[in-house]
Design a protein around this motif. Structure first.
Motif, PDB file in Angstrom:
ATOM      1  N   VAL A   1      89.444  -1.391  45.168  1.00  0.00           N
ATOM      2  CA  VAL A   1      88.060  -1.687  44.771  1.00  0.00           C
ATOM      3  C   VAL A   1      87.749  -3.157  45.067  1.00  0.00           C
ATOM      4  CG1 VAL A   1      86.404  -1.781  42.865  1.00  0.00           C
ATOM      5  CG2 VAL A   1      88.055   0.093  42.980  1.00  0.00           C
TER       6      VAL A   1
ATOM      7  N   ILE B   1      90.554   6.172  48.368  1.00  0.00           N
ATOM      8  CA  ILE B   1      89.793   5.042  47.841  1.00  0.00           C
ATOM      9  C   ILE B   1      89.506   5.318  46.364  1.00  0.00           C
ATOM     10  CG2 ILE B   1      87.628   3.736  47.981  1.00  0.00           C
ATOM     11  CD1 ILE B   1      89.485   3.331  50.413  1.00  0.00           C
TER      12      ILE B   1
ATOM     13  N   PHE C   1      79.320   1.828  44.017  1.00  0.00           N
ATOM     14  CA  PHE C   1      80.603   1.915  44.709  1.00  0.00           C
ATOM     15  C   PHE C   1      81.048   3.374  44.856  1.00  0.00           C
ATOM     16  CE2 PHE C   1      85.216   2.370  44.311  1.00  0.00           C
ATOM     17  CZ  PHE C   1      85.643   1.663  45.424  1.00  0.00           C
TER      18      PHE C   1
ATOM     19  N   HIS D   1      87.596  -3.679  48.757  1.00  0.00           N
ATOM     20  CA  HIS D   1      86.330  -3.120  49.255  1.00  0.00           C
ATOM     21  C   HIS D   1      85.183  -4.117  49.030  1.00  0.00           C
ATOM     22  CE1 HIS D   1      83.383   0.350  49.758  1.00  0.00           C
ATOM     23  NE2 HIS D   1      82.634  -0.515  49.101  1.00  0.00           N
ATOM     24  N   GLU D   2      85.061  -4.620  47.824  1.00  0.00           N
ATOM     25  CA  GLU D   2      83.943  -5.527  47.496  1.00  0.00           C
ATOM     26  C   GLU D   2      84.031  -6.824  48.289  1.00  0.00           C
ATOM     27  OE1 GLU D   2      81.532  -4.319  46.187  1.00  0.00           O
ATOM     28  OE2 GLU D   2      82.528  -2.548  45.392  1.00  0.00           O
TER      29      GLU D   2
ATOM     30  N   ASP E   1      76.601  -1.465  47.488  1.00  0.00           N
ATOM     31  CA  ASP E   1      77.134  -0.901  46.247  1.00  0.00           C
ATOM     32  C   ASP E   1      76.230  -1.051  45.019  1.00  0.00           C
ATOM     33  OD1 ASP E   1      79.353   0.091  47.537  1.00  0.00           O
ATOM     34  OD2 ASP E   1      80.574  -1.683  47.160  1.00  0.00           O
TER      35      ASP E   1
END
Lengths: 345, 84
Positions: A159, A212, B11, A162-163, B48
């Protein structure tokens, strides 16, 4: 430096051809010493010529506690090098930002999100029962999850990967967060989010789970993760959430107005293309497949409105540049995109 | 009047939908009068963040999470919490 005036090609000849073994050895040592010193000089010159570094090549993290409010960033709870706070979310994110920083630095020589040492800022405990995490253009933000659907957004490393990658894409010129370019933006975040995890676990492409958000769902939810790069559409199937809607190829591309044109849905297609490339090449996925994708997006030539076909052709061109046009790696890229229904031009 | 909210993105990319009839929800009836879907800012997609598709009667608008403030935010929260 007795031999400094003798040209290296002559020394090399002596080192190879002289009848006396001792002389050959001596000259060989001189050559290697000279080579080392040349290297040192060249390096010193490069350092002298390099633009003044704006920041040292090390992570500079600051973690804030939003205190269940929506005002960012909230009070600082931990700065770079500071002691653990005892707050599980804050300390976990401090660690994961470090791992993600190390991954980009070790794998691609990238110094932070912008490549120039940008401080890494994150806020945890954002809002109430907030089922999300996001990059807001300048910092990372994490909710706690509502404990009904999501148990956590801070525990899984991918996570954070990803961000932070949304930031890397942004600083690489960006991809419009709409339709196919938006799905590519999402896919890049999943790709490098997964690679950070694989790097941290030391996994090869065939050992990785290619999931994911594994471990995010609350107890009782029928699903292993949010998305599967290996088999899009199979990550969850739950009475309340429905079934994972990701397509695995272009024949099942989803046209929708929601989610900015289905950016979290159609990302399954380029996600699978990456998985297929990485497993065809084998070994550590970040080394070759990851390098091809990384060089493509950071080459600053991908149009902000690029569609899958455009991006696919650019990854193929990058593979050709890195490994040769007729290489196994180039073939793997073309085959992977072809399997998901995207033709490489 | 029927008020429907669809939240997508985030997300997770999960879609949640809820709706109420303002006749059954006095709070919603009050909030409808203080919002104008014609005046919400043009949707700017952001990575997101949630995207809200809001429908009030025959009017509709798409609003990003970052632009959801005031009475419209209250309305959306009420529908998502109490709607079916």
């Amino acid at each position: 430096m007795r031999c400094a005036i003798v040209p290296p090609h002559v020394l090399r000849h002596v080192a190879e051809q002289h009848s006396d073994e001792q002389v050959r050895e001596l000259v060989q040592r001189t050559l290697s010493l000279d080579h080392t010193q040349r290297g040192t000089r060249a390096a010193a010159q490069l350092i002298a010529e390099a633009p003044k570094a704006t920041a040292p090549a090390a992570a500079n993290r600051t973690i804030h506690d939003a205190g269940h409010k929506e005002t960012l960033p909230g009070p600082t709870v931990r700065s770079e090098g500071g002691a653990a706070t005892g707050d599980q979310a804050a300390d976990q994110i401090y660690d994961w930002l470090g791992v993600t920083y190390d991954f980009y630095n070790a794998a691609y020589g990238r110094n932070s999100i912008d490549g120039a040492g940008l401080p890494l800022v994150a806020s945890v405990h954002y809002s109430v029962d907030y089922d999300n995490a996001f990059w807001d253009g300048s910092q990372m933000v994490y909710g706690d999850g509502d404990q009904q659907i999501f148990a956590t957004f801070t525990a899984p490393l991918d996570v954070t990967g990803h961000e932070l990658t949304h930031g890397v894409t942004q600083y690489s010129g960006g991809l419009e967060y709409q339709g196919q370019s938006g799905a590519l933006n999402e896919s890049l975040s999943d790709v490098f989010g997964s690679l950070v995890k694989q790097y941290h676990l030391g996994q090869t492409a065939d050992q990785a789970d290619w999931l994911i958000g594994q471990g995010m769902f609350a107890t009782g939810v029928h699903g292993t993760a949010l998305r599967s790069m290996k088999a899009p559409g199979t990550a969850y199937d739950d009475p309340n959430l429905g079934k994972d809607p990701q397509p695995a190829d272009m024949a099942h591309y989803v046209d929708t107005d929601s989610d900015n044109g289905g950016v979290h849905i159609n990302s399954g297609i380029p996600n699978r293309a990456f998985y297929l490339t990485a497993t065809a090449i084998g070994g550590h996925a970040w080394e070759k497949a990851g390098r091809i994708w990384y060089d493509t997006i950071t080459g600053k030539k991908v149009p902000t409105t690029a569609d899958f076909a455009k991006f696919a052709s650019m990854t193929y061109a990058t593979a050709g540049k890195l490994f040769g046009v007729k290489s196994t790696e180039s073939d793997a890229v073309r085959e992977a995109w072809s399997t998901v229904g995207v033709k490489v031009a | 009047m029927r008020v429907a909210v669809t939240r997508s993105g985030g997300f997770a990319g999960l879609v949640r939908r809820a709706e109420v009839d303002s006749a059954d929800h006095p709070a919603v009836a009050g909030l409808i009068d203080s919002v104008s879907l014609d005046e919400v800012p043009r949707h700017r997609p952001q990575p997101d963040r949630y995207v809200y598709d809001i429908q009030i009667g025959d009017r509709s608008a798409q609003v990003g999470e970052a632009d959801l403030h005031g009475p419209l935010r209250e309305l959306v929260d009420h529908v998502m919490t109490h709607g079916s």
